[in-house]
Scaffold this active site. Structure first.
Site, mmCIF file in Angstrom:
data_model
loop_
_atom_site.group_PDB
_atom_site.id
_atom_site.type_symbol
_atom_site.label_atom_id
_atom_site.label_comp_id
_atom_site.label_asym_id
_atom_site.label_seq_id
_atom_site.Cartn_x
_atom_site.Cartn_y
_atom_site.Cartn_z
ATOM 1 N N GLY A 52 0.925 -1.165 -0.125
ATOM 2 C CA GLY A 52 -0.102 -0.040 -0.172
ATOM 3 C C GLY A 52 0.800 1.508 0.078
ATOM 4 N NE ARG A 94 5.244 -3.472 -4.345
ATOM 5 C CZ ARG A 94 3.882 -3.559 -4.267
ATOM 6 N NH1 ARG A 94 3.532 -3.419 -3.076
ATOM 7 N NH2 ARG A 94 3.124 -3.882 -5.334
ATOM 8 C CG ASP A 244 -0.014 2.060 -5.984
ATOM 9 O OD1 ASP A 244 -1.265 1.670 -6.036
ATOM 10 O OD2 ASP A 244 0.659 1.697 -4.988
#
Ligand code: MRU
Length: 353
Positions: A52, A94, A244
């Site tokens: 998240g 990420r 995101d």
């Protein structure tokens, strides 16, 4: 039970280490992983023990402190050089969620701007990570409240569809999209949440539903392909998702499947909202084509537990995110209010002024 008395905190600093709720084990097991070293934090982000966008930002900030603590020099330049390597390791975990890069940059900036001994810089870095953590919690509560101002005024009790998990687990606590849901529930404006299961990692089925059950929020889990049918049956009054990374023009990257949800919401004249902190807006990107999209291990598609679903010889494509064009978004709900995507420019101008 109110969300304020039953919060979910996925990242907690205590006793010299970081406790992460292990999100890979939910909902079957509510377990914590203790993180003492920056490398372990990087692994936890990569393997989605913590996931998240805002939550990985908070986790990375603590990861930066853990890395700083490991550096054994009193020389400021050597320290900053080593800290840059820690930053690089954390950045490589990420690629899509910009909050990760935002938090690491803020920690690096703090280190460069702190005039003092290496020990003093380390102490300020810990304090900065704690501030990033508490600010995000506050931000989510504000997002929740601003969300109430844009939700449809009828019917009195709404059914909100959400995708993936943009809840307490995905932030410092409370959540962005689920923060809006929580605020609506608190105000008696929520009938029910519909949670897309969210293939392939099932964050909706596993995490969003778990959070709702914790708080007594009525929740119905559907498979992703059922959303259009539910809209057609007038079961859904609004869609609220997290983000995101949001480009300067409002194009929004979020969990794979969000784009198709926005398209079908438009086809059914259902408002589609994005809820996200300002730290999710990447003003350096003109539009969504510039957002890097993470590709994950194909195993996530072809394996369920130990069972392999597909025959040998098949190829896979597993993008973890997609980009919803700004024109499909009714409003972006931030801690400073809700904006139509075009208005993001004014926020940028204010930030630069
Ligand atoms: O791959 P994940 O589980 O990290 O993806 C999470 C999402 O796509 C969320 O919707 C997004 O990060 C917003 S969280 C408040």
């Amino acid at each position: 039970m109110s969300s304020l008395t039953n919060p979910v905190y996925p990242v907690i600093w205590h006793n010299d280490s970081v406790s992460l709720i292990d999100q890979t084990r939910l909902p079957n097991e509510y377990a914590f992983v203790e993180i003492h070293r920056s490398e372990d934090m990087a692994r936890a982000i990569k393997t989605m023990i913590v996931r998240g966008a805002p939550a990985i930002g908070v986790a990375a900030a603590y990861g930066m402190y853990l890395g700083a603590r490991e550096i054994e020099t009193d020389n400021r330049d050597e320290f900053l050089e080593s800290l840059e390597k820690v930053a690089q390791m954390l950045r490589s975990t990420r690629p899509t969620a910009v909050n990760l890069f935002w938090a690491i940059s803020r920690m690096m900036k703090t280190a460069y701007e702190t005039l003092g001994t290496v020990q003093e810089i380390k102490q300020i870095l810990l304090e900065t990570a704690q501030i990033i953590n508490s600010e995000d919690l506050q931000t989510c509560q504000e997002i929740g409240n601003h969300g109430l101002t844009v939700l449809p005024s009828t019917p009195e009790k709404l059914t909100i569809l959400t995708h993936c998990n943009a809840g307490g687990l995905a932030t410092a606590g409370y959540g962005t999209a689920l923060g809006v849901v929580r605020s609506a529930f608190r105000e008696g404006r929520l009938a029910r949440v519909f949670a897309d299961e969210t293939r392939p990692r099932l964050q909706g089925a596993k995490l969003t539903s778990w959070e709702c059950v914790q708080e007594g929020i009525p929740v119905t889990v559907i498979t992703d392909s059922m959303a259009a049918h539910c809209m057609k049956q007038n079961l859904i009054h609004a869609v609220v998702v997290g983000a995101d990374r949001i480009a300067a023009n409002g194009d929004t990257a979020n969990k794979i499947g969000t784009y198709s949800l926005a398209l079908i919401a438009k086809a059914h004249q259902i408002p589609f909202f994005v809820a996200a902190p300002l730290s999710t807006i990447d003003f350096s990107l003109h539009d969504g084509t510039q957002i890097p999209i993470e590709e994950r291990n194909p195993e996530e598609i072809y394996k369920v537990g130990d069972t392999i679903l597909t025959p040998a010889g098949v190829e896979f494509y597993n993008p973890a995110f997609d980009v919803t064009p700004a024109e499909l978004i009714a409003a972006i709900i931030t801690e400073h209010g809700a904006f139509v995507p075009k208005e993001l420019k004014t926020i940028q101008e204010k930030q630069m002024a």
